[in-house]
Enzyme design. Structure first.
Site: not given
Ligand code: ADP
Ligand code: ZN
Length: 212
Positions: A155, A122, A88, A166, A13
């Site tokens: 990360r 990654r 989310r 996740r 994404k």
């Molecule tokens: P990925 O999509 O690769 O899991 P992100 O960088 O989008 O990674 O998100 C990393 C972390 O940030 C998530 O595991 C969560 O803890 C937090 N996070 C990101 N976006 C949201 C959201 N919309 N609602 C709640 N937590 C979020």
């Protein structure tokens, strides 16, 4: 145009969002990036988010909605924006629908096998956030960013235990959004089961869906 990107962690994404937001000249709003920045700077939101983030759990909805609301007030969002990693949960999507109108939702799909390999390989630049992959998109020099010479790291939430967590969280809390947006007639599925050399074709499919 106001766009939402959906898809499992590891589907790519962030990479697609970067490309598409450049093409349409709209900002990419990544709540994950915003939380990483807040955690790095030890802001109030960052300290709050860290415990959830590190375990691969979602940050609570009220905190997430608040930072998104603040972000949407900035000038660069006037002509549209692209969400990457938000909403989310159904609660976040409902809150969003009370703030702005969403024009299109792109749902990127890939098999679980591809997703796990993308996540575990990654690497990200600690300076500029550029994304690499040890096999699919290797940097010119191992461990060093092509863009800025910054150090590349894995990360914390890309380590095996967090990955599993996740994916579970995604299935339970985020996947229902596919049906949610389908019912509203906003959803377009984009096949992301293709190797990274074919990222141009994935982007072309996304553009086709957006220009319809
Ligand atoms: P990925 O999509 O690769 O899991 P992100 O960088 O989008 O990674 O998100 C990393 C972390 O940030 C998530 O595991 C969560 O803890 C937090 N996070 C990101 N976006 C949201 C959201 N919309 N609602 C709640 N937590 C979020
Ligand atoms: Zn860099």
């Amino acid at each position: 145009m106001n766009i939402v990107l959906l898809g499992s962690p590891g589907v790519g994404k962030g990479t697609y969002a970067e490309r598409i937001s450049k093409i349409y000249n709209i900002p990419q709003i990544s709540t994950g990036d915003m939380f990483r920045e807040a955690i790095k700077n030890k802001t109030e939101i960052g300290l709050l988010a860290k415990t959830y983030y590190d375990k691969g759990n979602l940050v609570p909805d009220d905190v997430t909605i608040k930072i998104v609301e603040q972000r949407l007030k900035q000038d660069d969002c006037k002509n549209g924006f692209m969400f990457d990693g938000f909403p989310r949960t159904i609660a976040q999507a409902d809150a969003l629908s009370n703030i702005v109108v969403i024009d299109k939702v792109l749902n990127f799909t890939a098999s679980e096998e591809i997703i796990i390999s993308r996540l575990s390989g990654r690497r990200v630049c600690i300076e500029c956030g550029a994304i690499f992959h040890i096999k699919n998109i290797p940097p010119k020099t191992e461990g060093v960013c092509d863009e800025c010479n910054g150090k590349l790291i894995q990360r914390d939430d890309d380590k095996p235990d967090s990955i599993k967590k996740r994916l579970d969280v995604y299935k339970k809390q985020t996947e229902p959004l596919i049906e949610y947006y389908k019912e509203k007639g906003l959803l377009a599925d984009i096949d992301a089961n293709r190797p990274f050399e074919q990222v141009d074709e994935i982007i072309a499919d996304a553009r086709k869906a957006l220009d319809e």
